[in-house]
Design an enzyme around this catalytic site. Structure first.
Site, mmCIF file in Angstrom:
data_model
loop_
_atom_site.group_PDB
_atom_site.id
_atom_site.type_symbol
_atom_site.label_atom_id
_atom_site.label_comp_id
_atom_site.label_asym_id
_atom_site.label_seq_id
_atom_site.Cartn_x
_atom_site.Cartn_y
_atom_site.Cartn_z
ATOM 1 N N CYS A 47 30.257 -9.839 3.687
ATOM 2 C CA CYS A 47 28.824 -10.112 3.676
ATOM 3 C C CYS A 47 28.114 -9.146 2.734
ATOM 4 O O CYS A 47 28.307 -7.938 2.804
ATOM 5 C CB CYS A 47 28.274 -9.966 5.091
ATOM 6 S SG CYS A 47 26.486 -10.214 5.208
ATOM 7 N N CYS A 50 25.805 -6.725 5.056
ATOM 8 C CA CYS A 50 26.317 -5.721 6.000
ATOM 9 C C CYS A 50 27.764 -5.322 5.787
ATOM 10 O O CYS A 50 28.246 -4.403 6.448
ATOM 11 C CB CYS A 50 26.112 -6.203 7.435
ATOM 12 S SG CYS A 50 27.223 -7.547 7.938
ATOM 13 N N CYS A 96 26.160 -14.899 8.852
ATOM 14 C CA CYS A 96 26.977 -13.755 9.232
ATOM 15 C C CYS A 96 26.689 -13.452 10.693
ATOM 16 O O CYS A 96 25.522 -13.311 11.088
ATOM 17 C CB CYS A 96 26.637 -12.557 8.352
ATOM 18 S SG CYS A 96 27.455 -11.026 8.884
ATOM 19 N N CYS A 99 24.809 -9.744 11.004
ATOM 20 C CA CYS A 99 23.439 -9.448 10.553
ATOM 21 C C CYS A 99 22.575 -10.693 10.370
ATOM 22 O O CYS A 99 21.433 -10.591 9.938
ATOM 23 C CB CYS A 99 23.472 -8.637 9.261
ATOM 24 S SG CYS A 99 24.020 -9.581 7.816
ATOM 25 N N CYS A 119 30.806 -24.015 2.433
ATOM 26 C CA CYS A 119 30.192 -23.996 1.111
ATOM 27 C C CYS A 119 29.219 -22.816 1.094
ATOM 28 O O CYS A 119 28.157 -22.876 1.712
ATOM 29 C CB CYS A 119 29.490 -25.332 0.899
ATOM 30 S SG CYS A 119 28.941 -25.625 -0.764
#
Length: 132
Positions: A47, A50, A96, A99, A119
């Site tokens: 991510c 984070c 995510c 976060c 995607c």
């Protein structure tokens, strides 16, 4: 998993304008323009916000959609899925789990073994290709 919560001001200080638009305001990058659309390097996609591991390069494939596509996350608990009814469509938004960064969408038209196509916006990801 402990949630990472930051204020809008903290996210703006941490991200570029484009990253903030995609990750925090649920935007999207234009098809075929993302940094990782054609990436072939081996590693983990984490991510951008984070650093949590989200996808492995082994599950990445060329879907022809113009965005990096994966057939499964690194672990089911790494991502969350929310119903998205924006833009006159019904889709499944991928975020995510740590976060709540907007990553992209998941569709039921991917390859086996899952049949799913995650995607994902390149701006939501960072490739960790270290070989430690």
């Amino acid at each position: 998993m402990e949630k990472l919560v930051k204020s809008e001001q903290e996210w703006r200080a941490h991200l570029t304008e484009d990253e903030f638009y995609v990750c925090r305001q649920k935007g999207t990058e234009r098809a075929f323009t993302g940094e990782y659309c054609d990436e072939k390097a081996v590693g983990s996609y984490v991510c951008r916000c984070c650093g949590q591991a989200l996808f492995e390069s082994e599950t990445k494939y060329d879907s022809g959609s113009g965005w990096p596509s994966f057939y499964s996350p690194v672990a089911e608990e790494a991502v969350g899925v929310n119903r998205d009814v924006s833009h006159g469509m019904v889709r499944e938004e991928v975020v995510c789990a740590r976060c709540d960064a907007h990553l992209g969408h998941v569709f039921p038209d991917g390859p086996q073994p899952t049949g799913l196509r995650y995607c994902i916006n390149s701006l939501s990801l960072r490739l960790d290709d270290s070989t430690e």
